[in-house]
Motif scaffolding. Sequence first.
Motif, short mmCIF file in Angstrom:
data_model
loop_
_atom_site.label_atom_id
_atom_site.label_comp_id
_atom_site.label_asym_id
_atom_site.label_seq_id
_atom_site.Cartn_x
_atom_site.Cartn_y
_atom_site.Cartn_z
N PHE A 112 -11.79 4.61 6.68
CA PHE A 112 -11.30 4.32 5.34
C PHE A 112 -10.03 5.12 5.06
O PHE A 112 -9.92 6.29 5.46
CB PHE A 112 -12.34 4.72 4.28
CG PHE A 112 -13.38 3.68 3.98
CD1 PHE A 112 -13.55 3.19 2.70
CD2 PHE A 112 -14.21 3.19 4.99
CE1 PHE A 112 -14.52 2.25 2.41
CE2 PHE A 112 -15.18 2.25 4.71
CZ PHE A 112 -15.34 1.77 3.42
N ASN A 113 -9.08 4.49 4.38
CA ASN A 113 -7.92 5.21 3.86
C ASN A 113 -7.72 4.75 2.42
O ASN A 113 -7.41 3.58 2.17
CB ASN A 113 -6.66 4.93 4.67
CG ASN A 113 -5.45 5.65 4.08
OD1 ASN A 113 -5.48 6.86 3.87
ND2 ASN A 113 -4.41 4.89 3.79
N CYS A 114 -7.95 5.65 1.47
CA CYS A 114 -7.93 5.28 0.05
C CYS A 114 -6.80 5.99 -0.69
O CYS A 114 -6.90 7.18 -1.00
CB CYS A 114 -9.27 5.63 -0.59
SG CYS A 114 -9.39 5.06 -2.31
N ARG A 156 -12.49 -3.62 -2.81
CA ARG A 156 -12.31 -3.07 -4.15
C ARG A 156 -13.58 -2.39 -4.63
O ARG A 156 -14.67 -2.95 -4.56
CB ARG A 156 -11.95 -4.16 -5.17
CG ARG A 156 -11.46 -3.54 -6.49
CD ARG A 156 -11.45 -4.53 -7.64
NE ARG A 156 -12.78 -4.76 -8.19
CZ ARG A 156 -13.02 -5.38 -9.34
NH1 ARG A 156 -12.02 -5.84 -10.06
NH2 ARG A 156 -14.26 -5.56 -9.76
N VAL A 182 -11.98 8.77 -4.77
CA VAL A 182 -10.94 8.81 -3.74
C VAL A 182 -11.30 9.84 -2.67
O VAL A 182 -11.20 9.57 -1.46
CB VAL A 182 -9.57 9.10 -4.36
CG1 VAL A 182 -8.54 9.42 -3.28
CG2 VAL A 182 -9.09 7.92 -5.20
N PRO A 193 -9.37 0.76 -1.13
CA PRO A 193 -9.16 1.41 0.16
C PRO A 193 -8.89 0.42 1.30
O PRO A 193 -9.43 -0.68 1.34
CB PRO A 193 -10.48 2.16 0.39
CG PRO A 193 -11.49 1.41 -0.42
CD PRO A 193 -10.75 0.93 -1.63
N TYR A 214 -9.11 -4.80 3.11
CA TYR A 214 -9.30 -3.93 1.95
C TYR A 214 -10.60 -4.28 1.24
O TYR A 214 -11.14 -5.38 1.39
CB TYR A 214 -8.12 -4.08 0.97
CG TYR A 214 -6.79 -3.69 1.56
CD1 TYR A 214 -6.30 -2.39 1.42
CD2 TYR A 214 -6.02 -4.62 2.25
CE1 TYR A 214 -5.07 -2.03 1.96
CE2 TYR A 214 -4.80 -4.27 2.80
CZ TYR A 214 -4.32 -2.97 2.65
OH TYR A 214 -3.12 -2.60 3.20
N LEU A 234 -14.36 8.48 -0.63
CA LEU A 234 -14.03 7.35 0.25
C LEU A 234 -13.21 7.80 1.46
O LEU A 234 -13.37 7.27 2.56
CB LEU A 234 -13.27 6.27 -0.53
CG LEU A 234 -14.09 5.47 -1.54
CD1 LEU A 234 -13.19 4.58 -2.38
CD2 LEU A 234 -15.15 4.63 -0.82
N ASN A 235 -12.33 8.76 1.26
CA ASN A 235 -11.50 9.22 2.37
C ASN A 235 -12.27 10.02 3.40
O ASN A 235 -11.74 10.37 4.46
CB ASN A 235 -10.31 10.02 1.83
CG ASN A 235 -9.19 9.12 1.33
OD1 ASN A 235 -8.95 8.05 1.88
ND2 ASN A 235 -8.50 9.54 0.28
N THR A 273 -10.34 1.37 -7.16
CA THR A 273 -9.71 1.82 -5.93
C THR A 273 -9.72 0.66 -4.95
O THR A 273 -10.59 -0.21 -5.01
CB THR A 273 -10.44 3.02 -5.30
OG1 THR A 273 -11.80 2.65 -5.02
CG2 THR A 273 -10.41 4.21 -6.23
N GLU A 290 0.83 -1.21 0.00
CA GLU A 290 0.00 0.00 0.00
C GLU A 290 0.86 1.26 0.00
O GLU A 290 0.57 2.23 -0.70
CB GLU A 290 -0.92 -0.02 1.23
CG GLU A 290 -1.85 1.17 1.33
CD GLU A 290 -2.71 1.12 2.57
OE1 GLU A 290 -3.37 2.14 2.86
OE2 GLU A 290 -2.73 0.08 3.27
N THR A 320 -6.03 -3.30 -7.49
CA THR A 320 -5.56 -2.13 -6.73
C THR A 320 -5.42 -0.86 -7.55
O THR A 320 -5.38 0.23 -6.99
CB THR A 320 -4.19 -2.43 -6.10
OG1 THR A 320 -3.21 -2.58 -7.15
CG2 THR A 320 -4.24 -3.70 -5.26
#
Length: 344
Positions: free
Chosen positions: A271-273, A323, A262, A284, A321, A265-266, A282, A103, A134
Amino acid sequence: KTPDHIVEAGVKALRDGHHGYTPANGILELRRAVSADIKKYRGVDVDPDLVMIVPGGKVTMFFAIKIFGEPGVEIIYPNPGFPIYESVINYTGATPIPMRLHEDKGYGFDADEVLSLINSNTRLLIINLPSNPTGGTVPRTEIEKLVHGLAEHPHVCVLSDEIYSRILYDGREHVSFLEYEQLRDRLILLDGWSKTYAMTGWRLGYGVWPESLIEIATRLSINCHSCVNAATQYAGIAALEGPQDAVDEMTDAFDERRQVIVNELNQIPGFNCPEPGGAFYTFPNISGTGYKSLDLQEVCLNKAGVALISGTSFGHLGEGYIRFSYANSTENIIEAIRRIKTCL
């Protein structure tokens, strides 16, 4: 959808009477078009006789893994990665050796780590750039470190899955393993029309094979599927030789959606994308939510009505994770994430 000029070429081929078998490796006109396209976008000369036209991308990976896989052999593959890699490796009786995608490296591999996985039982190394699931990419410097290290392991062949090679962002370059002459006698390249030209249902792909393996791949094609249907092959020529505007427009649209998804999602707690460098996915990190990947998949489907895929569907290293695909409208992406926020 598939650009109109490609559809019309397929229709014209049918009306012109292209209804019969073709050579198992594909019509020469299409193989020449593939060679010209490789020269244009990868800067490499490829003999059309080393090009194998097949029904989709999976055929090349199945043939390659089938050729090298057997009990006692090891095959290195990306994990998390396209599920077919590990599935077919297991089918052959070979041992799948996972290659971790990091990551903190944009979901790229570490060349030294990959080289450390190789031993006397290793027969095949599978690379997928840009990657599914990814969207990861790898800089030229890391690829060249891997290529340099492979010189110490001449018994290892490479399958380079480059199906997303035209879908890159922020000025990234696609580095093809075909560029490295020292690998050409043990390199199998996989590419096709599905992603670049929105032709998933046409089932059209190709492999570039080493001279020592092309006859084996041809024999497998003869015994497996005879040939790709003729009209689709003529459509494939139109795709490669016709206007490329639709490809650029599609990639620009993906890029806009990439930035939206992105950002959205963040904003979800836990969540960390990271921003993907290519493809249209993506991946995340959702470990901060407290959910296991499969559990979050089920919650999103059953409570929010949003379909996404657990990272574990792409290998055990995908735990933690999820997708997302952004091959959908911006409006639907925003609505899907709004629903997810309300149910978590």
